[in-house]
Structures are given as C-alpha cells and as structure tokens.
Design a protein around this motif. Sequence first.
Motif, PDB file in Angstrom:
ATOM      1  N   ASN A 103      -8.173   7.149  -4.772  1.00 27.97           N
ATOM      2  CA  ASN A 103      -7.610   5.806  -4.762  1.00 27.97           C
ATOM      3  C   ASN A 103      -7.273   5.350  -6.172  1.00 27.97           C
ATOM      4  O   ASN A 103      -7.941   5.723  -7.136  1.00 27.97           O
ATOM      5  CB  ASN A 103      -8.599   4.817  -4.133  1.00 27.97           C
ATOM      6  CG  ASN A 103      -8.862   5.136  -2.685  1.00 27.97           C
ATOM      7  OD1 ASN A 103      -7.947   5.105  -1.878  1.00 27.97           O
ATOM      8  ND2 ASN A 103     -10.095   5.469  -2.357  1.00 27.97           N
ATOM      9  N   LYS A 142      -5.051   1.825  -8.291  1.00 25.63           N
ATOM     10  CA  LYS A 142      -4.339   0.559  -8.187  1.00 25.63           C
ATOM     11  C   LYS A 142      -3.326   0.504  -9.321  1.00 25.63           C
ATOM     12  O   LYS A 142      -3.683   0.581 -10.492  1.00 25.63           O
ATOM     13  CB  LYS A 142      -5.302  -0.619  -8.277  1.00 25.63           C
ATOM     14  CG  LYS A 142      -4.623  -1.953  -8.035  1.00 25.63           C
ATOM     15  CD  LYS A 142      -5.644  -3.081  -7.978  1.00 25.63           C
ATOM     16  CE  LYS A 142      -4.978  -4.394  -7.646  1.00 25.63           C
ATOM     17  NZ  LYS A 142      -5.954  -5.488  -7.611  1.00 25.63           N
ATOM     18  N   ASN A 144       0.861  -1.172   0.000  1.00 29.06           N
ATOM     19  CA  ASN A 144       0.000   0.000   0.000  1.00 29.06           C
ATOM     20  C   ASN A 144       0.901   1.227   0.000  1.00 29.06           C
ATOM     21  O   ASN A 144       1.880   1.274   0.733  1.00 29.06           O
ATOM     22  CB  ASN A 144      -0.897   0.036   1.238  1.00 29.06           C
ATOM     23  CG  ASN A 144      -1.875  -1.118   1.252  1.00 29.06           C
ATOM     24  OD1 ASN A 144      -2.486  -1.432   0.252  1.00 29.06           O
ATOM     25  ND2 ASN A 144      -2.006  -1.762   2.394  1.00 29.06           N
ATOM     26  N   VAL A 162      -1.829  -0.801  -4.036  1.00 29.27           N
ATOM     27  CA  VAL A 162      -2.974   0.058  -3.765  1.00 29.27           C
ATOM     28  C   VAL A 162      -2.411   1.422  -3.389  1.00 29.27           C
ATOM     29  O   VAL A 162      -1.562   1.540  -2.504  1.00 29.27           O
ATOM     30  CB  VAL A 162      -3.842  -0.507  -2.621  1.00 29.27           C
ATOM     31  CG1 VAL A 162      -4.924   0.483  -2.222  1.00 29.27           C
ATOM     32  CG2 VAL A 162      -4.449  -1.831  -3.039  1.00 29.27           C
TER      33      VAL A 162
END
Length: 154
Positions: free
Chosen positions: A94, A96, A21, A109
């Motif tokens: 957000n 990915k 992350n 992520v």
Amino acid sequence: KQWYQRRVPITAGTSAEPDDNIVIRASGLHKDSVVGIRLNSLDSSSISYEAYLDKGSDPDFRVYPPTGQLLPLGTEGTLICVAYKPTLYGKTHNAKLIVQTPTNQWSYVIQGQSPAFSVPVGVTTTPSRLPKPSPGVKKNFIRQNMRVLAQNTP
C-alpha cells in the motif's frame, strides 16, 4: 513494463478522504508495473506541483516525475506515473500518492497486488537401474590417510 493510463476527475482535495483508489496488478516479481494519471491545473494557467509518496508507503512504489507543471484546464493534462515493483509474493503493498500545488492537494490510495504464484510443474524420474561402478583400481582411503598423517607427524 506494463502501462495503464486513466483519466481522473479533478476535484480540490480539501478533505482527508482520498480523491481515488488505484490498484496496480504486478506483471511479475522484480518487474515494473506502471499506472499513469493525468492532472490539470484548476484554471487557465500552468501551476507547479510536487508529487510524492506519503510516509508509511511501501518502498516497492516510485512516483515520477516528482515535480513539474500541471497543464492548464482544457488541455490533456500532465502525466504523473506510479511504478510498482514487488520483491516478494503474497503481500498486498500500500502507498498514498500526494500531488500538491501551492493552492490544491490531491491524494490517491494505491494498492499493489503481487503476481499470482503458480507452483512450477516439472517431470521427475527415478532411474530404473543404478549405474554400475566404473571398472578400475579401488582406492583404500584409510591407508592413504594414514600415510599422509605419518608424513606430517614429526
């Protein structure tokens, strides 16, 4: 621009779980903040890769270079950067990141945090006296409008 670089342990991304992350803190509205990761090939030779943001990722993120060669194992690795440029306050964005080679895949992520909003501080004043009207001839706007109407009427 703000640059961060971090070394990420390399593991083959065979599961659906992300490899790591990454949090990018914005340096300001409409300003790029960049995080770089270094990846290596899993063997002693270079290998081609493609880096892209998965569908559904916020448009405030960019990845570059999108293609290239991962350097061999034992070298400093290939730098892949993700830039975050927020356009509004108060929203966590957000994305990915997927880095794919013919034999492996890594996923990350990414969370982009907007800059902290601070209310502008200013000094307001109220005049102690109203300005005096300037001396001069006062205009009668009603009379002036009536003359214009009379000239334009047939």
